[in-house]
Design a protein around this motif. Sequence first.
Motif, PDB file in Angstrom:
ATOM      1  N   PRO A   1       1.467   7.246  -0.683  1.00 24.87           N
ATOM      2  CA  PRO A   1       0.650   6.079  -1.014  1.00 24.87           C
ATOM      3  C   PRO A   1       1.167   5.373  -2.267  1.00 24.87           C
ATOM      4  O   PRO A   1       1.790   5.983  -3.135  1.00 24.87           O
ATOM      5  CB  PRO A   1      -0.742   6.685  -1.287  1.00 24.87           C
ATOM      6  CG  PRO A   1      -0.704   8.071  -0.718  1.00 24.87           C
ATOM      7  CD  PRO A   1       0.722   8.511  -0.798  1.00 24.87           C
TER       8      PRO A   1
ATOM      9  N   HIS B   1       0.809  -1.216   0.000  1.00 24.08           N
ATOM     10  CA  HIS B   1       0.000   0.000   0.000  1.00 24.08           C
ATOM     11  C   HIS B   1       0.848   1.273   0.000  1.00 24.08           C
ATOM     12  O   HIS B   1       0.328   2.356  -0.264  1.00 24.08           O
ATOM     13  CB  HIS B   1      -0.929   0.019   1.210  1.00 24.08           C
ATOM     14  CG  HIS B   1      -2.041  -0.981   1.132  1.00 24.08           C
ATOM     15  ND1 HIS B   1      -1.881  -2.285   1.522  1.00 24.08           N
ATOM     16  CD2 HIS B   1      -3.316  -0.867   0.679  1.00 24.08           C
ATOM     17  CE1 HIS B   1      -3.013  -2.939   1.335  1.00 24.08           C
ATOM     18  NE2 HIS B   1      -3.895  -2.113   0.821  1.00 24.08           N
TER      19      HIS B   1
ATOM     20  N   ALA C   1      -3.268   1.979  -2.297  1.00 21.37           N
ATOM     21  CA  ALA C   1      -3.771   3.001  -1.379  1.00 21.37           C
ATOM     22  C   ALA C   1      -4.567   4.062  -2.127  1.00 21.37           C
ATOM     23  O   ALA C   1      -5.643   4.490  -1.676  1.00 21.37           O
ATOM     24  CB  ALA C   1      -2.613   3.640  -0.619  1.00 21.37           C
TER      25      ALA C   1
END
Length: 243
Positions: free
Chosen positions: A213, A205, A217
């Motif tokens: 991110p 993620h 994510a």
Amino acid sequence: MKYHLATIGLAPLLIAQGLYVRRVTPKLPDPSGKRSGIYGSRPPLNLLILGDSAAAGVGVSTQSQALSGQLVTALGSYFQVSWKLIAQTGSTAKEIVAKLEMASPETFDVVVTSIGVNDVSHGTRSKKWIDQQGQIVDLLQSKFHSQLIVLSSVPPMHLFPALPQPLRWYLGLRAKRFNSALKEFSEGCNRCEFVTINIPLEGAHMAADGFHPGALAYSIWANHVAGIIRSRLSVTVFLKGQN
């Protein structure tokens, strides 16, 4: 009290750790790809993604993997999305106010923001930050005619892999204070929606720098926000020129 004592007592160590993190953390580029476009074939929706490096999609290689691309894709089955990205690595709330003040007037039905990590790490006071958020919201409503402003929470910085302790704990505490203030602010703004994104900040993620991110994510963030936009806005609002 804990926060203020930590600020005073840990200041030399926190400053040293902050300088170290800036020196050793990989500087990832903005993803390639368009920063504006039109996608979908249903009622029109003008969308702005506004903010910092996370809004810009740092951490992935292309905008299609970033917040903008995944959000537009998620909305494209419901709207014809005319979208624009105004985001830059390192931007603080004060700098975003200045960008909006200098920008030409446009209409954005929906704005999704990502603002706060740089203010947290640069020592902006939470009250000052909320005042600047108010300026941003005022500009978005008066100059850009926004009907919905999705205020993304500051991510849980106490979980950022790139940050050593106690800097991670300290910035995480500041991020929580910022989020509490932003949530309270949003409750007094009928066009605002405060959004907490629950993303596992580990493994696949996260980007390689342990700070931004990754594609998974961004996907969670985009789909969560898309659901809020669909639930908050009636399609009839965007039946422009259809009557």
